[in-house]
Write a protein that holds these residues in place. Structure first.
Motif, PDB file in Angstrom:
ATOM      1  N   GLY A  94      -0.275   4.823   9.987  1.00 45.85           N
ATOM      2  CA  GLY A  94      -1.132   3.880  10.334  1.00 45.85           C
ATOM      3  C   GLY A  94      -1.979   3.230   9.133  1.00 45.85           C
TER       4      GLY A  94
ATOM      5  N   GLY B  35      -6.232  -4.491  13.925  1.00 49.27           N
ATOM      6  CA  GLY B  35      -5.308  -3.887  13.692  1.00 49.27           C
ATOM      7  C   GLY B  35      -4.582  -3.450  14.741  1.00 49.27           C
TER       8      GLY B  35
ATOM      9  N   GLU C 260       1.091  -1.515   0.182  1.00 42.15           N
ATOM     10  CA  GLU C 260      -0.268  -0.248  -0.029  1.00 42.15           C
ATOM     11  C   GLU C 260       0.605   1.419  -0.249  1.00 42.15           C
TER      12      GLU C 260
ATOM     13  N   ALA D 225     -11.009  -8.813  12.567  1.00 42.12           N
ATOM     14  CA  ALA D 225      -9.888  -8.678  12.647  1.00 42.12           C
ATOM     15  C   ALA D 225      -9.135  -7.851  12.750  1.00 42.12           C
TER      16      ALA D 225
HETATM   17  P1  AMP Z   1      -9.035  -5.496   6.777  1.00 43.62           P
HETATM   18  O1  AMP Z   1      -9.527  -6.840   7.044  1.00 43.62           O
HETATM   19  O2  AMP Z   1      -8.355  -4.345   5.545  1.00 43.62           O
HETATM   20  O3  AMP Z   1     -10.413  -4.806   7.436  1.00 43.62           O
HETATM   21  O4  AMP Z   1      -8.062  -4.764   8.351  1.00 43.62           O
HETATM   22  C1  AMP Z   1      -8.676  -5.565   9.826  1.00 43.62           C
HETATM   23  C2  AMP Z   1      -7.265  -4.320  10.509  1.00 43.62           C
HETATM   24  O5  AMP Z   1      -6.268  -4.378  10.018  1.00 43.62           O
HETATM   25  C3  AMP Z   1      -7.962  -2.958   9.442  1.00 43.62           C
HETATM   26  O6  AMP Z   1      -9.110  -2.141  10.850  1.00 43.62           O
HETATM   27  C4  AMP Z   1      -6.670  -2.162  10.448  1.00 43.62           C
HETATM   28  O7  AMP Z   1      -6.728  -2.021  11.743  1.00 43.62           O
HETATM   29  C5  AMP Z   1      -6.061  -2.726   9.947  1.00 43.62           C
HETATM   30  N1  AMP Z   1      -4.814  -3.033   9.019  1.00 43.62           N
HETATM   31  C6  AMP Z   1      -5.527  -3.045   8.001  1.00 43.62           C
HETATM   32  N2  AMP Z   1      -4.275  -3.145   6.872  1.00 43.62           N
HETATM   33  C7  AMP Z   1      -3.214  -2.302   7.218  1.00 43.62           C
HETATM   34  C8  AMP Z   1      -2.164  -1.144   7.155  1.00 43.62           C
HETATM   35  N3  AMP Z   1      -1.918  -1.784   5.758  1.00 43.62           N
HETATM   36  N4  AMP Z   1      -1.363  -1.268   7.743  1.00 43.62           N
HETATM   37  C9  AMP Z   1      -1.856  -0.965   8.871  1.00 43.62           C
HETATM   38  N5  AMP Z   1      -2.966  -1.710   9.159  1.00 43.62           N
HETATM   39  C10 AMP Z   1      -3.526  -2.602   9.009  1.00 43.62           C
END
Ligand code: AMP
Length: 420
Positions: A121, A306, A116, A304
């Motif tokens: 964050g 973060g 990304e 999940a």
């Molecule tokens: P997601 O499965 O994309 O919803 O990810 C779950 C959680 O992981 C998100 O709510 C963020 O807190 C964390 N997260 C996802 N992508 C990132 C990233 N690139 N850097 C830091 N935290 C992330």
């Protein structure tokens, strides 16, 4: 400095801050351990195809963000960008779902990788704690997971977060909604890439953060007005259970999330102190995923959280976690014989559960006391030649400066008494 730096979009966890990360992971895991979730660990990489099929061919995660590689043997692998597909793959492979003991409840903790654009964050390597409940279509399970995430955040002392909740429907009602939405979207003024998305995954267009797009979406049809009776009843039950558990939520009819596998319940925890990368956790129901990766029908739900962003949320709220002391007692030997005796004593203290450290490297008194103070210890143990001759060791309270002589032979008990 060395010639090398951490790769772009990554950072190292170093003491003392790293202790906060451990504590956050632990706080996220604790409610799961109390709720029948077993720990699962899967490889850091999987077949690319698993994520393409599981997460969705048209998602940003799969099209732009995966770290892929071809092994010498010709296998196409990807560093895992998320946990659900891997955990479900592992559960199916080990037949955990057979034998009638459903749902299979699993939790995990680990590193994830997404290519990304780095910013505060948002990292290319980040850390999540996740949970999956596999093989039951029961709104109580959706509520359970949401309550556990909420309790984890609260146990850390966080309060500035909100829970956004939505239902994405199921295979009965979503196709109809999808067509209605596509029709609406085709009438908008959108760029080519977004127009292509309308045909592949129109729900994702609702998630477009650009002002120019959001403005046009004002009158868009919403899934919640197209839910079938079963999905509606399921969602109402989740909402009622959350209310009963004292978990506040906001209905967010636009919440679609970036992964294709979600059905029915979807949710996200957002923190208002974090700026644009505000999601601190999220998840939902994925009733079709097991079949998408070649398994049987296994309705499931998971989330999940973060870790990195939760640590940022703690900083934003000014929450200081009550972390256990790294070192409680710091031993300062003066001379060779004292070093041997204190090493012995420190070893004994550690075996008794006291966090103890020693001044290494033949430091002089002044330097050793500096290290003692920096260690955060409550007490220093000082041993010099005169003490040795008298069979005592000096226990010095580093805050008050007060010093007591303990009998060397009974020093372990003496230190423990003082610590109590
Ligand atoms: P997601 O499965 O994309 O919803 O990810 C779950 C959680 O992981 C998100 O709510 C963020 O807190 C964390 N997260 C996802 N992508 C990132 C990233 N690139 N850097 C830091 N935290 C992330």
């Amino acid at each position: 400095m060395s010639t090398f730096n951490a790769p772009r979009g990554t950072y190292d966890l170093l003491p003392p801050d790293s202790a906060t990360y451990l504590a956050v992971r632990e706080a996220m895991a604790a409610p799961l351990r109390r709720s029948g979730y077993g720990y699962v660990e899967t490889p850091g990489f999987e077949s690319v195809e698993l994520f393409a099929r599981g997460v969705g061919e048209s998602t940003d995660i799969v099209t732009k963000e995966m770290y892929t590689l071809t092994t010498r043997g010709g296998d196409e692998l990807a560093l895992r960008p998320e946990g659900t597909a891997s955990v479900l793959r592992a559960a199916l492979e080990a037949n955990l779902h057979r034998g009638g003991n459903l749902p299979v409840k699993l939790w995990y903790s680990g590193s994830y990788y997404r290519y990304e654009r780095p910013q505060k964050g948002r990292y290319r390597h980040f850390s999540q704690v996740g949970a999956e409940a596999i093989g039951a279509e029961d709104p109580t399970l959706d509520a359970e997971l949401i309550v556990l995430a909420y309790d984890a955040y609260r146990s850390l002392g966080l309060s500035g977060f909100r829970l956004l909740l939505n239902s994405l429907g199921d295979r009965t009602c979503r196709p109809g909604y999808r067509s209605v939405l596509q029709e609406f979207l085709r009438g908008l003024d959108l760029d080519e890439q977004t127009r292509a998305r309308i045909e592949i995954n129109p729900l994702r267009v609702l998630d477009d953060k650009r002002e120019s797009v959001q403005r046009q979406l004002a009158g868009a049809p919403m899934m919640r007005d197209h839910l079938c009776e079963e999905c509606k009843a399921f969602h109402e039950e989740v909402r009622a259970l959350l209310t009963d558990a004292g978990v506040p939520f906001e209905d967010d009819p636009r919440l679609v999330r970036g992964l294709d596998y979600y059905t029915r319940t979807t949710f996200e925890f957002v923190h208002d102190g974090l700026g644009s990368q505000s999601a601190i956790g999220g998840g939902g129901r994925y009733d079709g995923l097991a079949e998408m990766i070649g398994g049987p029908q296994l309705p499931s739900v998971g989330w999940a959280l973060g870790v990195d962003r939760t640590v940022l949320a703690l900083e934003a709220e000014g929450v200081d976690l009550a972390l256990p002391a790294v070192t409680e007692v710091y031993a300062v030997p003066l001379g060779e014989e004292a070093r041997r005796r204190l090493f012995h004593l420190v070893t004994e203290l550690r075996r008794e559960g006291v966090a103890a450290d020693l001044a290494y490297g033949g430091k002089g008194m002044k330097n050793a006391m500096k290290s003692a103070n920096r260690s955060g210890a409550r007490f220093a143990l000082l041993l010099g030649e005169r003490d040795l001759a008298e069979g005592v060791v000096q226990l010095k309270d580093l805050a008050s400066g007060e010093q007591t002589a303990l009998e060397l032979a009974a020093a372990v008990a003496g230190v423990r008494d003082k610590l109590r």
